[in-house]
Design an enzyme around this catalytic site. Structure first.
Site, PDB file in Angstrom:
ATOM      1  N   GLY A  80       0.822  -1.206   0.000  1.00 38.42           N
ATOM      2  CA  GLY A  80       0.000   0.000   0.000  1.00 38.42           C
ATOM      3  C   GLY A  80       0.854   1.253   0.000  1.00 38.42           C
ATOM      4  O   GLY A  80       2.028   1.220   0.358  1.00 38.42           O
ATOM      5  N   GLY A  82       0.531   5.721   0.719  1.00 35.34           N
ATOM      6  CA  GLY A  82      -0.291   6.800   1.237  1.00 35.34           C
ATOM      7  C   GLY A  82       0.571   8.008   1.518  1.00 35.34           C
ATOM      8  O   GLY A  82       1.772   8.028   1.233  1.00 35.34           O
ATOM      9  N   GLY A  85       3.741   7.275   3.564  1.00 33.91           N
ATOM     10  CA  GLY A  85       4.851   6.516   3.015  1.00 33.91           C
ATOM     11  C   GLY A  85       4.368   5.272   2.292  1.00 33.91           C
ATOM     12  O   GLY A  85       3.318   5.287   1.651  1.00 33.91           O
ATOM     13  N   VAL A  87       3.939   0.821   2.433  1.00 36.64           N
ATOM     14  CA  VAL A  87       3.896  -0.411   3.219  1.00 36.64           C
ATOM     15  C   VAL A  87       4.390  -1.557   2.351  1.00 36.64           C
ATOM     16  O   VAL A  87       3.882  -1.772   1.248  1.00 36.64           O
ATOM     17  CB  VAL A  87       2.479  -0.713   3.728  1.00 36.64           C
ATOM     18  CG1 VAL A  87       2.476  -2.009   4.558  1.00 36.64           C
ATOM     19  CG2 VAL A  87       1.945   0.433   4.561  1.00 36.64           C
ATOM     20  N   LYS A 100       5.675  -0.625   7.515  1.00 37.95           N
ATOM     21  CA  LYS A 100       5.259   0.711   7.076  1.00 37.95           C
ATOM     22  C   LYS A 100       6.465   1.641   7.173  1.00 37.95           C
ATOM     23  O   LYS A 100       6.921   1.990   8.262  1.00 37.95           O
ATOM     24  CB  LYS A 100       4.122   1.237   7.939  1.00 37.95           C
ATOM     25  CG  LYS A 100       3.655   2.641   7.548  1.00 37.95           C
ATOM     26  CD  LYS A 100       2.671   3.221   8.541  1.00 37.95           C
ATOM     27  CE  LYS A 100       1.333   2.540   8.452  1.00 37.95           C
ATOM     28  NZ  LYS A 100       0.309   3.267   9.276  1.00 37.95           N
ATOM     29  N   ASP A 198     -10.454   7.688  11.787  1.00 40.31           N
ATOM     30  CA  ASP A 198     -10.382   7.581  10.322  1.00 40.31           C
ATOM     31  C   ASP A 198     -10.831   6.190   9.872  1.00 40.31           C
ATOM     32  O   ASP A 198     -10.207   5.568   9.013  1.00 40.31           O
ATOM     33  CB  ASP A 198      -8.974   7.875   9.824  1.00 40.31           C
ATOM     34  CG  ASP A 198      -8.932   8.209   8.327  1.00 40.31           C
ATOM     35  OD1 ASP A 198      -9.983   8.581   7.771  1.00 40.31           O
ATOM     36  OD2 ASP A 198      -7.854   8.094   7.722  1.00 40.31           O
TER      37      ASP A 198
END
Length: 334
Positions: A80, A82, A85, A87, A100, A198
């Site tokens: 992933g 974002g 940073g 993952v 991460k 979130d």
């Protein structure tokens, strides 16, 4: 026959990161201050020392620095990306892990990292992604090491199902919704309570098996400890279309009901495969104005999921005190 879940991506080549230390929850050692030769869950057990990472003095002092097996990362296995940073899939000892890598190490980035570690390092629950440690590389790169969850985000799983013409069935949606609710009930029952701030399908990971998927709440970068004084805050993070109307108050006052509202919007994602309000074609600020005035995603799109359809409407009701608690949601879904 189509299957809603992909198998984990195979990775046979890993790039070694080099010598490092891992900060992890304390492990039991033999003797007073003497090292032990035993290994606990992949961690080499040594005499505990004061936790410290250069530039991150706010991390909990109860963490211990312990020697680790080499942490290696597959640079091609990106799980992933974002604003924080990237993952990666990695390996530590005999177990696969998710790593991460924190890119934003501005003062605000440090605060987010400290908040995430403080929120995660004591949490132990089947529906919460397990925190394993913080990796401090020689180049001052900081990485959070977590359990590897094979099927990726709930958003990915839902999208994949619709792409192959096999959306998640009612029983699977109910099971995943219950898992999310259990994880959130656990967070809200902590002392002090932890607010996620979130919650959405992108921040829920799916583990378990194809026949028995398990939802795991993740990404605590915005998590807040709920102050018993009920003090207001001057800033609120999160994804705006998942935030309740009261988030637009000045100043906002975070409450458990915020996460319940976001759970209702997440149920819409889970059962329809849609991003909330995506069909309106309006600028974000206009959408937020509509939300403040009672507009919600179309419940008609949730037909076929009557239990979650009714629950979502109660979760995203305008008045925070009218929303159910996660404890009540768990009891209902069980």
């Amino acid at each position: 026959e189509h299957e809603p879940f992909l198998a984990p991506r195979p990775s046979s080549t890993y790039a070694k990161l080099g010598s490092s230390s891992i900060m992890a929850p304390p492990v039991a050692c033999d003797g007073a201050g003497a090292s032990s030769s035993s290994t606990v869950s992949g961690w080499a057990c040594t005499a505990p020392k004061k936790a410290h990472i250069s530039g991150l003095p706010g991390l909990p002092s109860s963490l211990a620095v312990v020697a680790s097996d080499a942490l290696v990362i597959d640079p091609d296995a990106v799980l992933g990306r974002g604003g924080f940073g990237v993952v990666y899939k990695g390996r530590m000892g005999e177990r696969d892990v998710a790593v991460k890598r924190i890119i934003d190490m501005t003062p605000a980035g440090r605060e987010d990292l400290e908040r995430e570690v403080k929120a995660m390092y004591k949490l132990k629950h089947a529906n919460i992604v397990a925190f394993l440690g913080v990796f401090d590389a020689s180049d001052d790169t900081v990485m959070i090491v977590m359990e590897f969850v094979p099927f990726g985000s709930l958003r990915h799983v839902v999208d994949q199902g619709y792409e192959i013409g096999s959306p998640l069935d009612v029983a699977t949606c109910l099971s995943l919704a219950l898992g999310i609710a259990r994880g959130m009930a656990y967070l809200h029952a902590c002392e002090p309570p932890i607010l996620h701030m979130d919650l959405k399908a992108l921040n829920v990971l799916v583990g378990g098996t194809r026949d028995a998927p398990v939802a795991k709440v993740s990404d605590f970068g915005l998590a807040r400890m709920l102050a018993t004084s009920g003090a207001a805050t001057t800033s609120v993070g999160g994804t705006m279309v998942f935030m309740p109307p009261e988030a637009m108050a000045t100043p906002p006052r975070p409450r458990r009901a915020w996460d319940v509202y976001a759970f209702g919007i997440t149920l819409f994602e889970l059962t329809t495969g849609r991003w909330p309000y995506m069909g309106l074609g309006l600028p974000l600020m206009f959408i937020m104005h509509l939300i403040a005035n009672g507009h919600r995603p179309s419940v008609d799109a949730m037909d076929g999921h009557p239990v979650l359809q009714a629950l979502a409407q109660r979760c995203w009701t305008h008045e925070p005190s009218d929303r159910p608690t996660f404890e009540a949601i768990v009891a209902e879904l069980e």
